[in-house]
Design an enzyme around this catalytic site. Sequence first.
Site, short mmCIF file in Angstrom:
data_model
loop_
_atom_site.label_atom_id
_atom_site.label_comp_id
_atom_site.label_asym_id
_atom_site.label_seq_id
_atom_site.Cartn_x
_atom_site.Cartn_y
_atom_site.Cartn_z
CD GLU A 66 1.23 -5.50 0.43
OE1 GLU A 66 -0.17 -6.14 1.04
OE2 GLU A 66 0.90 -5.03 -0.47
CB THR A 80 -7.49 0.23 -0.21
OG1 THR A 80 -7.56 -0.66 -1.02
CG2 THR A 80 -7.20 -0.54 1.22
#
Length: 311
Positions: A131, A184
């Site tokens: 991530e 994002t």
Amino acid sequence: MEKIRVYAPATVANVACGFDIFGFAVNRPGDEIVLEKRAEPGISIIEITGDDGRLPLEVAKNTAGIAIQKYLAHIGREDQGFNLSLHKDMPLGSGLGSSAASAVAGVFAANELMGKPLPQKDLLPFAMEGERVACGSAHADNVGPSLLGGFIIIRSYDPLDIIQIATPVDLYASIVHPHIEVNTKDARGILDKEISLSTTITQMGNVAGLVAGLMLPDYALIGRSLVDVIIEPSRAILIPQFAEVKAAALQAGALGCSISGSGPSLFALSKGEEVAKQVADAMRYQFAQVGIGSDLFVSPINQQGPMILPN
């Protein structure tokens, strides 16, 4: 085993009021990895499909590749090499934990091929490194539920403290992924840096209420608690037709509806599969009213996490 095929599920993070601390897994969509041992050290990413050529084949920049690399270093087996093939069976940038599913599938597969030297929960830090590569932050609200299944609470990051809680058997998620993109960084940058005490208290009440509602179970309490007064008001403006889609979900019988992750996907929770299907159709219909196509997924809460598929 010399070769393994693993599927890791998509996830819904934040779950309305639980920004960066709640997440749950669903059955579909997800990512699939084929991992095979090889004689030479190092990881070679043979191919990636389903990504329209957008994902890197370079191990250090690939979420699955770096997760496996960190895992091998941890167990002292950097001499072991792997060939990796990744099939993206979910949309990128959807708010459904695409990068997390890849990282989870990769490190889970590697641990299986190495004879499972680590318990499954201990694989989480390596999936989180995937991530970090994908978005610059090693957060766990997607990788946690994708790896462990079920509904996850991240109580703390330092030290890392992950809790799984029970969910009602007939709780279903309706997920609608509109064919639009939400960056994002934009979704993070738009958030207020400070919030009032009264707003914080309201959100804390909803967080506590949702946990209690899931565990009792109390569907009315779940519905009353699926309210986000901090993040959703800011991010809703990035998703066309948001208010209409949410209203349609609630009118169709959903307990609650909000944004999955940073969007653009929306999720709703319902009691029973039939209601969840009606809710998904109602949400898609509203997006279609402004010419936005969408993908639908209806699923119970996935309690398993990654699974081994036949080779």
